[in-house]
Design a protein around this motif. Structure first.
Motif, PDB file in Angstrom:
ATOM      1  N   LYS A  99       1.032  -0.305   0.380  1.00 30.68           N
ATOM      2  CA  LYS A  99       0.175   0.096   0.496  1.00 30.68           C
ATOM      3  C   LYS A  99       1.035   1.776   0.514  1.00 30.68           C
ATOM      4  O   LYS A  99       1.032   2.258   1.032  1.00 30.68           O
ATOM      5  CB  LYS A  99      -1.204  -0.007   1.565  1.00 30.68           C
ATOM      6  CG  LYS A  99      -1.890  -1.358   1.335  1.00 30.68           C
ATOM      7  CD  LYS A  99      -2.732  -0.850   2.233  1.00 30.68           C
ATOM      8  CE  LYS A  99      -3.440  -2.056   2.802  1.00 30.68           C
ATOM      9  NZ  LYS A  99      -2.996  -2.309   3.532  1.00 30.68           N
ATOM     10  N   PRO A 158       1.327   5.191  -0.838  1.00 27.00           N
ATOM     11  CA  PRO A 158       0.564   5.991  -1.036  1.00 27.00           C
ATOM     12  C   PRO A 158       0.868   7.023  -2.391  1.00 27.00           C
ATOM     13  O   PRO A 158       2.075   7.010  -2.234  1.00 27.00           O
ATOM     14  CB  PRO A 158       0.075   6.752   0.140  1.00 27.00           C
ATOM     15  CG  PRO A 158       1.296   6.530   0.986  1.00 27.00           C
ATOM     16  CD  PRO A 158       1.649   5.025   0.835  1.00 27.00           C
ATOM     17  N   PRO A 175       0.779  10.665  -4.040  1.00 26.36           N
ATOM     18  CA  PRO A 175       0.711  12.112  -4.533  1.00 26.36           C
ATOM     19  C   PRO A 175      -0.319  11.776  -5.218  1.00 26.36           C
ATOM     20  O   PRO A 175      -0.782  11.220  -6.784  1.00 26.36           O
ATOM     21  CB  PRO A 175       1.724  12.672  -4.725  1.00 26.36           C
ATOM     22  CG  PRO A 175       2.561  11.489  -5.203  1.00 26.36           C
ATOM     23  CD  PRO A 175       2.353  10.554  -4.904  1.00 26.36           C
ATOM     24  N   SER A 176      -1.855  12.862  -5.180  1.00 30.65           N
ATOM     25  CA  SER A 176      -2.835  12.938  -6.205  1.00 30.65           C
ATOM     26  C   SER A 176      -2.451  13.628  -7.315  1.00 30.65           C
ATOM     27  O   SER A 176      -1.611  14.644  -6.909  1.00 30.65           O
ATOM     28  CB  SER A 176      -3.626  13.760  -5.383  1.00 30.65           C
ATOM     29  OG  SER A 176      -3.844  14.577  -5.171  1.00 30.65           O
ATOM     30  N   ARG A 223       8.072  15.121  -0.321  1.00 29.11           N
ATOM     31  CA  ARG A 223       6.904  13.691  -0.119  1.00 29.11           C
ATOM     32  C   ARG A 223       7.428  12.974  -0.930  1.00 29.11           C
ATOM     33  O   ARG A 223       7.538  11.736  -0.760  1.00 29.11           O
ATOM     34  CB  ARG A 223       5.251  14.510  -0.772  1.00 29.11           C
ATOM     35  CG  ARG A 223       4.714  14.923   0.982  1.00 29.11           C
ATOM     36  CD  ARG A 223       3.650  14.731   0.345  1.00 29.11           C
ATOM     37  NE  ARG A 223       2.530  16.613   1.367  1.00 29.11           N
ATOM     38  CZ  ARG A 223       2.144  15.238   2.088  1.00 29.11           C
ATOM     39  NH1 ARG A 223       2.456  14.137   3.219  1.00 29.11           N
ATOM     40  NH2 ARG A 223       1.954  16.222   3.807  1.00 29.11           N
ATOM     41  N   LEU A 269       9.437  11.017   1.614  1.00 28.90           N
ATOM     42  CA  LEU A 269       8.711  10.166   2.736  1.00 28.90           C
ATOM     43  C   LEU A 269       7.759   8.970   1.894  1.00 28.90           C
ATOM     44  O   LEU A 269       8.326   7.916   2.098  1.00 28.90           O
ATOM     45  CB  LEU A 269       7.592  10.696   2.333  1.00 28.90           C
ATOM     46  CG  LEU A 269       6.259  11.163   4.085  1.00 28.90           C
ATOM     47  CD1 LEU A 269       7.235  11.251   4.626  1.00 28.90           C
ATOM     48  CD2 LEU A 269       5.617  11.914   4.214  1.00 28.90           C
ATOM     49  N   ARG A 270       7.840   9.672   0.231  1.00 33.60           N
ATOM     50  CA  ARG A 270       7.498   8.239  -0.470  1.00 33.60           C
ATOM     51  C   ARG A 270       8.226   7.081  -0.616  1.00 33.60           C
ATOM     52  O   ARG A 270       7.746   5.451  -0.586  1.00 33.60           O
ATOM     53  CB  ARG A 270       6.937   8.264  -1.458  1.00 33.60           C
ATOM     54  CG  ARG A 270       6.425   6.730  -2.617  1.00 33.60           C
ATOM     55  CD  ARG A 270       5.388   7.799  -3.969  1.00 33.60           C
ATOM     56  NE  ARG A 270       6.304   8.508  -4.557  1.00 33.60           N
ATOM     57  CZ  ARG A 270       6.392   8.099  -6.058  1.00 33.60           C
ATOM     58  NH1 ARG A 270       5.040   8.220  -6.028  1.00 33.60           N
ATOM     59  NH2 ARG A 270       7.104   8.193  -6.650  1.00 33.60           N
ATOM     60  N   TRP A 286      10.472   6.067   1.361  1.00 22.88           N
ATOM     61  CA  TRP A 286      11.046   5.969   2.991  1.00 22.88           C
ATOM     62  C   TRP A 286      10.067   4.725   3.154  1.00 22.88           C
ATOM     63  O   TRP A 286      10.543   3.559   3.676  1.00 22.88           O
ATOM     64  CB  TRP A 286      11.252   7.074   4.171  1.00 22.88           C
ATOM     65  CG  TRP A 286      10.941   6.267   5.527  1.00 22.88           C
ATOM     66  CD1 TRP A 286      10.275   6.117   6.695  1.00 22.88           C
ATOM     67  CD2 TRP A 286      12.525   6.291   6.099  1.00 22.88           C
ATOM     68  NE1 TRP A 286      10.614   5.729   7.319  1.00 22.88           N
ATOM     69  CE2 TRP A 286      11.960   6.264   7.809  1.00 22.88           C
ATOM     70  CE3 TRP A 286      13.547   6.374   5.949  1.00 22.88           C
ATOM     71  CZ2 TRP A 286      13.122   5.151   8.360  1.00 22.88           C
ATOM     72  CZ3 TRP A 286      14.496   5.064   6.836  1.00 22.88           C
ATOM     73  CH2 TRP A 286      14.442   5.277   7.727  1.00 22.88           C
ATOM     74  N   ASP A 287       8.809   4.874   2.912  1.00 19.16           N
ATOM     75  CA  ASP A 287       7.457   4.173   3.337  1.00 19.16           C
ATOM     76  C   ASP A 287       7.484   2.850   2.139  1.00 19.16           C
ATOM     77  O   ASP A 287       7.579   1.914   2.988  1.00 19.16           O
ATOM     78  CB  ASP A 287       6.582   4.629   3.049  1.00 19.16           C
ATOM     79  CG  ASP A 287       5.705   6.082   4.001  1.00 19.16           C
ATOM     80  OD1 ASP A 287       4.281   6.660   3.986  1.00 19.16           O
ATOM     81  OD2 ASP A 287       7.034   5.684   4.906  1.00 19.16           O
ATOM     82  N   ILE A 308       8.382   0.126   5.349  1.00 18.48           N
ATOM     83  CA  ILE A 308       7.123   0.141   5.925  1.00 18.48           C
ATOM     84  C   ILE A 308       6.577  -1.673   6.631  1.00 18.48           C
ATOM     85  O   ILE A 308       6.046  -1.237   7.337  1.00 18.48           O
ATOM     86  CB  ILE A 308       5.685   0.773   5.012  1.00 18.48           C
ATOM     87  CG1 ILE A 308       4.885   1.006   6.040  1.00 18.48           C
ATOM     88  CG2 ILE A 308       5.421   0.237   3.359  1.00 18.48           C
ATOM     89  CD1 ILE A 308       3.175   2.214   5.661  1.00 18.48           C
ATOM     90  N   PHE A 314       8.653  -1.832   9.432  1.00 20.10           N
ATOM     91  CA  PHE A 314       7.898  -1.586  11.199  1.00 20.10           C
ATOM     92  C   PHE A 314       7.106  -2.126  11.029  1.00 20.10           C
ATOM     93  O   PHE A 314       5.956  -2.902  12.674  1.00 20.10           O
ATOM     94  CB  PHE A 314       7.550   0.172  10.811  1.00 20.10           C
ATOM     95  CG  PHE A 314       9.010   1.195  10.883  1.00 20.10           C
ATOM     96  CD1 PHE A 314      10.377   0.617   9.772  1.00 20.10           C
ATOM     97  CD2 PHE A 314       9.080   0.905  12.089  1.00 20.10           C
ATOM     98  CE1 PHE A 314      11.072   1.976  10.108  1.00 20.10           C
ATOM     99  CE2 PHE A 314       9.720   2.194  12.482  1.00 20.10           C
ATOM    100  CZ  PHE A 314      10.761   2.634  11.567  1.00 20.10           C
ATOM    101  N   ARG A 315       5.926  -2.662  10.012  1.00 16.82           N
ATOM    102  CA  ARG A 315       4.863  -3.327  10.378  1.00 16.82           C
ATOM    103  C   ARG A 315       4.650  -4.481  10.655  1.00 16.82           C
ATOM    104  O   ARG A 315       4.168  -5.021  11.495  1.00 16.82           O
ATOM    105  CB  ARG A 315       3.655  -3.397   9.029  1.00 16.82           C
ATOM    106  CG  ARG A 315       3.273  -2.093   8.307  1.00 16.82           C
ATOM    107  CD  ARG A 315       1.747  -2.284   7.600  1.00 16.82           C
ATOM    108  NE  ARG A 315       1.244  -1.673   6.691  1.00 16.82           N
ATOM    109  CZ  ARG A 315       1.773  -2.043   5.286  1.00 16.82           C
ATOM    110  NH1 ARG A 315       2.047  -2.634   5.000  1.00 16.82           N
ATOM    111  NH2 ARG A 315       1.704  -0.838   4.948  1.00 16.82           N
TER     112      ARG A 315
END
Lengths: 252, 453
Positions: B21, B23, B25-26, B362, B366-367, B369-370, B374, B377-378
């Motif tokens: 998942k 995300p 950016p729009s 972002r 951010l993207r 890194w995630d 992610i 971490f999850r």
């Protein structure tokens, strides 16, 4: 002054018959003849026969101050002023593991007994945690108990319950479906929708065994997604802010 | 700050997730943008100015990356010589990726012991190769090395306390960093800010980044007599149990010439002293004769902040909440996030020639890194929830850790921060063992409930 102090402490000590340690502390600190006289005074005041008997014992121990070693050991632990932590003791627990030979009942291995004994040990340690030492390591692994012993202990009673419920639900559902649609049991087993319904029912009974299971499952789902929501929070803000920006741009 | 267990199991889990998942950016359907960074205005004549608030591993890595690319960097650190209360354990990959010289390492931990509530002890570390270890360092040594390296690549180190950050109103006006130095108030105007100032981040407060739940980690440094210290020569211990922590673990980590005995918790912070006493009692034999030389405590973030990027401000490290659950590891992720954020700014500004905006941060930071971390971490969050909940689950955890395959996977995932190559057959066996252990311990747990001792 000393005799008053000792009278007070002896009185307290006598009223609780368990604390033998503390009593022997007092005679040690006062080696004068005062001790003997003080104890005599106390025996008169203490209520109940039990108290006087203990006071008499005290007298005797006061006389043998320099005698047995036990008194000194108990004094030492008394002066450390640490609470007494009981250690786990069981005749079947040897060298950090359960001696399986002691669990044999009428020629057969009593695995139930092992499970209960281990549960008791863990419960004891939960209440009175022990220091982990290298000298007496715990070596027992619960994997030594065979799988069928576990099943028989826990799952069989519950399986019986669930099977019973499933059978009851199945019987009445078959009856109602027959009444509504005219499909008899043989016809129902051929129908796809009925098979799906059967599957859903079985799964439902397994998952929702009690009413509280429903809440538990919901809480579990919430918890499972909570952490994820926190990670996505940064992105939610971005979407909100960009849509706000777009609206502003359209207005301008 | 110890190993993560069963890190690699997420390879099985991720195959179940068909799409991660991540995300996006729009998109703006009606804008005429060609996706190239020529959208950003060029800074005529000058280089981009960046302020990095906080000189720990995160801040120093960010500052070094920025300064090396030619961006004008200012690194703020309020107390350059303080020692942080920290486990001080870093994985091998950090030594490689950040070129940390080996003489900074105080100890190489090659053995670990994990002790269950019923004192079942399991030895971890049989599978480590001779060149593999967990490096234990003093934070002040590591931090000052990283800071001096940042300075060497061109960052200006400012020993000052940053009081607050002034947010500009337009996308091109600068951020003003207000700080106090030598009892005088000063201000500095910069274009980009990286907040690396830890769990109580002022930068996060200035941008209204929201709050997060914190765990408290409490530890006592104890100097042991030589024979007891020899036991901890290269051994770290981990204790689990309701008596030492209701939702985390207690530890004994060897440091340069003493050990750190500590514990942590999220939900019962006011009982932390009780838990500390309990861990001292659990290790009473091994620390007999020791003297407490320091007592320290620190908050550890439990999850990321709601907002990690706002405007031209990005949060990294503890300030952003990049601490894994289950093991509480934060140093590597702090340094890595600082580096990635620095690289993101360098890419977006084309080496400091262009202004950047929030979308750039972002997209590049951010993207990335995630997408990279992610799932790690999850997965650790899942492990913590499953295994740290109650004593029965903790017993199951310790039993599982006895398995060699689990140990190998855990260490590989921890030391190299990558999916360890697993054997599918062994994976399946491990899953079955996990379920078996959990079921067995739950059954014993249920028996325990009805018993009275």
């Amino acid at each position: 002054m000393a005799s008053i102090a000792i009278t007070a402490s002896l009185q307290r000590a006598c009223s609780s018959p368990h604390l033998t340690k503390k009593k022997q502390l007092q005679p040690r600190s006062m080696r004068s003849l005062d001790t003997k006289q003080a104890t005599h005074v106390v025996t008169m005041d203490v209520e109940g026969q039990k108290g006087s008997k203990i006071a008499e014992k005290l007298e005797k121990s006061a006389l043998h101050i320099d005698g047995p070693k036990n008194a000194e050991d108990k004094l030492k632990s008394g002066t450390d002023a640490e609470p007494f932590v009981p250690k786990f003791k069981d005749e079947r627990w040897k060298n950090g593991t359960w001696d399986l030979n002691m669990f044999v009942k009428s020629g057969k291995m009593d695995w139930d007994g092992v499970i209960v004994a281990e549960a008791r040990r863990r419960k004891f340690l939960e209440l009175y945690p022990e220091a982990a030492t290298n000298q007496e390591p715990v070596l027992f692994r619960s994997s030594i108990i065979p799988w069928w012993a576990w099943l028989m202990r826990s799952h069989l009673p519950e399986a019986e319950l669930l099977n019973g419920r499933a059978a009851m639900v199945g019987f009445f559902m078959a009856y109602f479906v027959d009444a509504l649609t005219g499909l008899d049991v043989v016809g129902q087993t051929g129908n796809f929708i009925c098979k799906v319904g059967l599957f859903v029912t079985v799964i439902g009974i397994i998952l929702l065994r009690r009413t509280q299971d429903f809440d538990n499952l919901r809480k579990l789902a919430d918890e499972a997604t909570f952490y994820d929501k926190q990670w996505q929070a940064s992105w939610q803000d971005h979407n909100a802010s960009t849509s706000a920006l777009e609206k502003e741009r359209r207005k301008a | 700050m110890t190993t993560q267990t069963q890190h690699h199991l997420h390879s099985l889990l991720s195959s179940l997730h068909t799409t991660l998942k991540t995300p996006k950016p729009s998109s703006k359907p009606h804008s005429l943008t060609i996706t190239s960074t020529s959208k950003n205005p060029s800074l005529s004549g000058r280089k981009l100015r960046a302020a990095v608030i906080g000189g720990g591993p995160a801040g120093s890595s960010a500052a070094e990356t920025l300064a090396a690319a030619g961006i004008e960097t200012f690194l703020f650190e309020r107390s350059p010589s303080s020692s942080k209360p920290c486990g001080g354990a870093i994985p091998l990959c950090m030594l490689h990726e950040f070129s940390i010289p080996l003489h900074l390492i105080d100890r190489r931990v090659t053995h670990m012991k994990i002790v269950s509530p019923s004192n079942l002890t399991v030895d971890f570390g049989k599978t480590l190769k001779p060149h593999e270890f967990i490096a234990m360092l003093r934070r002040e040594v590591l931090d000052s090395f990283l800071r001096s390296r940042a300075e060497a690549s061109g960052a200006s180190l400012i020993s000052a306390l940053v009081t607050h950050l002034e947010i500009p109103s337009s996308p091109t006006s600068p951020y003003v960093v207000h700080y106090t130095m030598n009892n005088s108030r000063r201000a500095l105007a910069v274009d980009v800010v990286i907040g690396a100032d830890g769990a109580n981040s002022r930068v996060a407060k200035s941008i209204n980044a929201g709050n997060y739940a914190c765990a408290i980690a409490f530890q006592e440094r104890i100097k042991l007599p030589d024979d007891k210290m020899a036991y901890y020569e290269n051994l770290a211990e981990m204790y689990v149990g309701n008596d030492v922590s209701p939702d985390f673990y207690a530890w004994v980590f060897p440091k340069c010439d003493h050990v750190a005995v500590g514990t942590g918790t999220v939900c019962s912070k006011h009982d932390i002293k009780l838990y500390q006493r309990a861990i001292r009692e659990r290790v009473s034999d091994k620390i007999k004769g020791g003297k407490v030389i320091k007592v320290e405590a620190h908050p550890i973030p439990e999850h990321p902040r709601p907002i990690r990027v706002r405007g031209r401000v990005a949060l990294v490290g503890d300030a952003a909440g990049y601490v894994t659950k289950c093991s509480g590891e934060g140093i590597y992720f702090a340094a890595k996030s600082g580096k990635m954020c620095g690289e993101a700014i360098v890419r977006a500004s084309e080496g400091g020639d262009r202004m950047i905006n929030e979308d750039d941060l972002r997209r590049e930071y951010l993207r990335e890194w995630d997408a990279k971390y992610i799932s790690t971490f999850r997965f650790l969050d899942l492990l913590q929830r499953v295994f740290y909940g109650n004593n029965a689950a903790r017993e199951a955890l310790v039993e599982l850790c006895g398995d060699e395959y689990v140990q190998r996977m855990t260490f590989e995932s921890y030391l190299y921060k990558r999916l360890a190559e697993g054997n599918r057959w062994e994976d399946a066996k491990m899953v079955l063992n996990t379920i078996g252990s959990l079921v067995r311990c739950q059954i014993v747990g249920r028996e325990m409930e009805v018993l009275t001792v």
